[in-house]
Write an enzyme that holds these catalytic residues in place. Structure first.
Site, PDB file in Angstrom:
ATOM      1  CE  LYS A  80      69.826  10.489 -31.024  1.00  0.00           C
ATOM      2  NZ  LYS A  80      70.391   9.981 -32.283  1.00  0.00           N
ATOM      3  N   GLY A 176      76.242  -8.872 -36.666  1.00  0.00           N
ATOM      4  CA  GLY A 176      74.961  -8.208 -36.901  1.00  0.00           C
ATOM      5  C   GLY A 176      74.702  -8.020 -38.380  1.00  0.00           C
ATOM      6  N   GLY A 178      71.968  -6.860 -39.934  1.00  0.00           N
ATOM      7  CA  GLY A 178      70.712  -6.106 -40.037  1.00  0.00           C
ATOM      8  C   GLY A 178      70.761  -5.110 -41.179  1.00  0.00           C
TER       9      GLY A 178
HETATM   10  P1  NAD Z   1      69.527  -3.391 -37.133  1.00  0.00           P
HETATM   11  O1  NAD Z   1      68.682  -3.577 -35.935  1.00  0.00           O
HETATM   12  O2  NAD Z   1      68.893  -3.389 -38.471  1.00  0.00           O
HETATM   13  O3  NAD Z   1      70.693  -4.501 -37.158  1.00  0.00           O
HETATM   14  C1  NAD Z   1      71.356  -4.927 -36.031  1.00  0.00           C
HETATM   15  C2  NAD Z   1      71.476  -6.431 -36.133  1.00  0.00           C
HETATM   16  O4  NAD Z   1      72.300  -6.892 -35.066  1.00  0.00           O
HETATM   17  C3  NAD Z   1      70.146  -7.158 -36.024  1.00  0.00           C
HETATM   18  O5  NAD Z   1      70.036  -8.076 -37.096  1.00  0.00           O
HETATM   19  C4  NAD Z   1      70.236  -7.862 -34.671  1.00  0.00           C
HETATM   20  O6  NAD Z   1      69.540  -9.081 -34.640  1.00  0.00           O
HETATM   21  C5  NAD Z   1      71.730  -8.084 -34.575  1.00  0.00           C
HETATM   22  N1  NAD Z   1      72.240  -8.316 -33.221  1.00  0.00           N
HETATM   23  C6  NAD Z   1      71.810  -7.794 -32.050  1.00  0.00           C
HETATM   24  N2  NAD Z   1      72.543  -8.266 -31.030  1.00  0.00           N
HETATM   25  C7  NAD Z   1      73.461  -9.106 -31.575  1.00  0.00           C
HETATM   26  C8  NAD Z   1      74.511  -9.883 -31.045  1.00  0.00           C
HETATM   27  N3  NAD Z   1      74.758  -9.918 -29.743  1.00  0.00           N
HETATM   28  N4  NAD Z   1      75.270 -10.625 -31.884  1.00  0.00           N
HETATM   29  C9  NAD Z   1      75.022 -10.611 -33.222  1.00  0.00           C
HETATM   30  N5  NAD Z   1      74.036  -9.871 -33.780  1.00  0.00           N
HETATM   31  C10 NAD Z   1      73.270  -9.139 -32.974  1.00  0.00           C
HETATM   32  O7  NAD Z   1      70.344  -2.027 -36.867  1.00  0.00           O
HETATM   33  P2  NAD Z   1      71.215  -1.177 -37.883  1.00  0.00           P
HETATM   34  O8  NAD Z   1      70.378  -0.053 -38.396  1.00  0.00           O
HETATM   35  O9  NAD Z   1      71.940  -2.065 -38.823  1.00  0.00           O
HETATM   36  O10 NAD Z   1      72.234  -0.525 -36.864  1.00  0.00           O
HETATM   37  C11 NAD Z   1      73.304  -1.281 -36.327  1.00  0.00           C
HETATM   38  C12 NAD Z   1      74.161  -0.386 -35.462  1.00  0.00           C
HETATM   39  O11 NAD Z   1      74.621   0.723 -36.242  1.00  0.00           O
HETATM   40  C13 NAD Z   1      73.435   0.245 -34.265  1.00  0.00           C
HETATM   41  O12 NAD Z   1      74.367   0.378 -33.216  1.00  0.00           O
HETATM   42  C14 NAD Z   1      73.055   1.617 -34.778  1.00  0.00           C
HETATM   43  O13 NAD Z   1      72.896   2.545 -33.706  1.00  0.00           O
HETATM   44  C15 NAD Z   1      74.260   1.952 -35.613  1.00  0.00           C
HETATM   45  N6  NAD Z   1      74.015   2.952 -36.644  1.00  0.00           N
HETATM   46  C16 NAD Z   1      73.073   2.727 -37.595  1.00  0.00           C
HETATM   47  C17 NAD Z   1      72.850   3.683 -38.569  1.00  0.00           C
HETATM   48  C18 NAD Z   1      71.820   3.469 -39.658  1.00  0.00           C
HETATM   49  O14 NAD Z   1      71.796   4.249 -40.617  1.00  0.00           O
HETATM   50  N7  NAD Z   1      71.008   2.439 -39.576  1.00  0.00           N
HETATM   51  C19 NAD Z   1      73.580   4.891 -38.566  1.00  0.00           C
HETATM   52  C20 NAD Z   1      74.574   5.070 -37.593  1.00  0.00           C
HETATM   53  C21 NAD Z   1      74.772   4.093 -36.632  1.00  0.00           C
END
Ligand code: NAD
Length: 347
Positions: A80, A176, A178
């Site tokens: 990383k 979440g 997102g």
């Molecule tokens: P994102 O930021 O697009 O979505 C996260 C969502 O969670 C957002 O809409 C945010 O408003 C919401 N959120 C934050 N705090 C919250 C709470 N307390 N209660 C409810 N909702 C809340 O991020 P993402 O890309 O969807 O990633 C989400 C998780 O998955 C992260 O932990 C990330 O590290 C992990 N992850 C993502 C990927 C990827 O490909 N995007 C890969 C592996 C792991």
């Protein structure tokens, strides 16, 4: 000008640091283990409060990537990069140009990619200085693959726990909505699941509402929702001694990294007979997709097929967990460790 230094840290093959006082950033690359191949892990940019905090993060994340890549069966090790910088006060192109030069000093032992606060556009800048970068110009956003992998993990969990093949009629509480949680909701709704979602960002709920019908609850109430599956797709450490007693589900499977606050929280789930899909097994779809962008012509269909393998990986983990009477995350760690038993020689 970049100034490079090497740190010697037990259990890591290479930890290097880059300081650039002119631009005002410091960066660290931790190559944890490259027995399976070059270390792949994203470049996280954060305004860390201290160098110690940044170093702790890069070591933790680099090691995590070794486990994730090994369990996913990828020909890649784990590493990383973290960058301590204030993005609001730095010339972004100049920063990622120097980041590219830093990555190049490792001669391919570390391959970088986008991560928190670094984008595909930033990686295109990195690519002008080094070829040891994934992503650029291939598939773009890994989130659809991460979401699909979590969907496959849910299918495995339901097959193991409820002895069901179909998801239709099940209720899923998604924390979440997102990039990953929203896409997961779409996949599950498409299979006839009832979706209940919570998010602190109203916009994301609205966007989801334009695509599917779902019920919403306040963020703090998501733990109390009676459901079949609880899916943490927001932040880490949301499964802990305060929230686990509240869960009313049979399976936990989501995209968030580091879902368990402490190892004891895994035991807590296990004792409550809630099946837990280990986070780094369930959310490997993104990195599986990125691996398809390295050194080969990118093929989305192949990336999807490989991601679908998460279902079998989880079925195997759940079966061993039942057989050995150990929590699934312990089994996942054991299987991952079998996949990287010795360090590679330095190039
Ligand atoms: P994102 O930021 O697009 O979505 C996260 C969502 O969670 C957002 O809409 C945010 O408003 C919401 N959120 C934050 N705090 C919250 C709470 N307390 N209660 C409810 N909702 C809340 O991020 P993402 O890309 O969807 O990633 C989400 C998780 O998955 C992260 O932990 C990330 O590290 C992990 N992850 C993502 C990927 C990827 O490909 N995007 C890969 C592996 C792991």
């Amino acid at each position: 000008m970049n100034r490079y230094s090497r740190l010697y840290i037990d259990g890591y093959e290479d930890v290097v640091r880059c300081d650039n006082s002119q631009l005002g950033f410091s960066a660290w690359i931790a190559v944890h283990n490259c027995w399976r191949g070059p270390a792949l892990g994203g470049c996280r940019v954060w305004n860390y409060r201290s160098d110690d905090e940044a170093l702790t993060d890069v070591l933790r994340l680099g090691k995590g990537m070794t486990y994730k890549n090994a369990l996913a069966g990828l020909p890649l090790g784990g590493g990383k990069m973290v960058v301590r910088a204030n993005l609001a006060a730095i010339d972004r192109t100049a920063l990622f140009t120097e980041i590219g030069r830093f990555v190049d000093t490792l001669s391919g032992r570390y391959i970088t990619a986008e991560d928190v606060n670094s984008s595909v556009v930033d990686m295109a800048v990195v690519q002008q200085q080094t070829r040891h970068v994934a992503t650029v110009g291939a598939s773009g956003n890994p989130s659809p693959f991460t979401a699909y992998g979590v969907y496959c993990a849910i299918k495995a969990g339901i097959a193991h726990k409820l002895k069901r093949e179909r998801l239709s009629g099940l209720t899923v509480a998604i924390q979440g909505a997102g990039e990953t949680g929203g896409r997961l909701a779409e996949l599950l709704a498409g299979d006839g699941c009832r979706i209940i979602a919570a998010d602190i960002n109203e916009n994301n709920l609205q966007k989801l509402g334009e695509k599917i019908v779902f019920d919403r609850v306040a963020p703090e109430s998501i733990y109390d929702v009676p459901c079949d599956i609880f899916s943490p797709c927001a932040l880490g450490a949301t499964l802990n001694r305060r929230t686990i007693p509240r869960l009313l589900c049979q399976l936990v499977a989501g995209s968030a990294n580091n879902q368990l606050e402490t190892p004891e929280d895994g035991l807590l789930l296990h004792r409550r007979s809630i099946l837990y899909a280990p986070d780094y097994a369930a959310n490997a779809g993104g990195v599986i997709n990125i691996s398809c962008e390295i050194g080969q012509h990118y093929d989305a269909a192949k990336a999807k097929t490989l991601t679908a393998g998460i279902e079998n990986t989880l079925l195997h983990i759940f079966a061993l967990s039942a057989q050995r009477e150990l929590p699934p995350e312990e089994i996942a760690d054991q299987l991952a460790e079998e996949g990287f038993s010795a360090p590679c020689s330095a190039s």
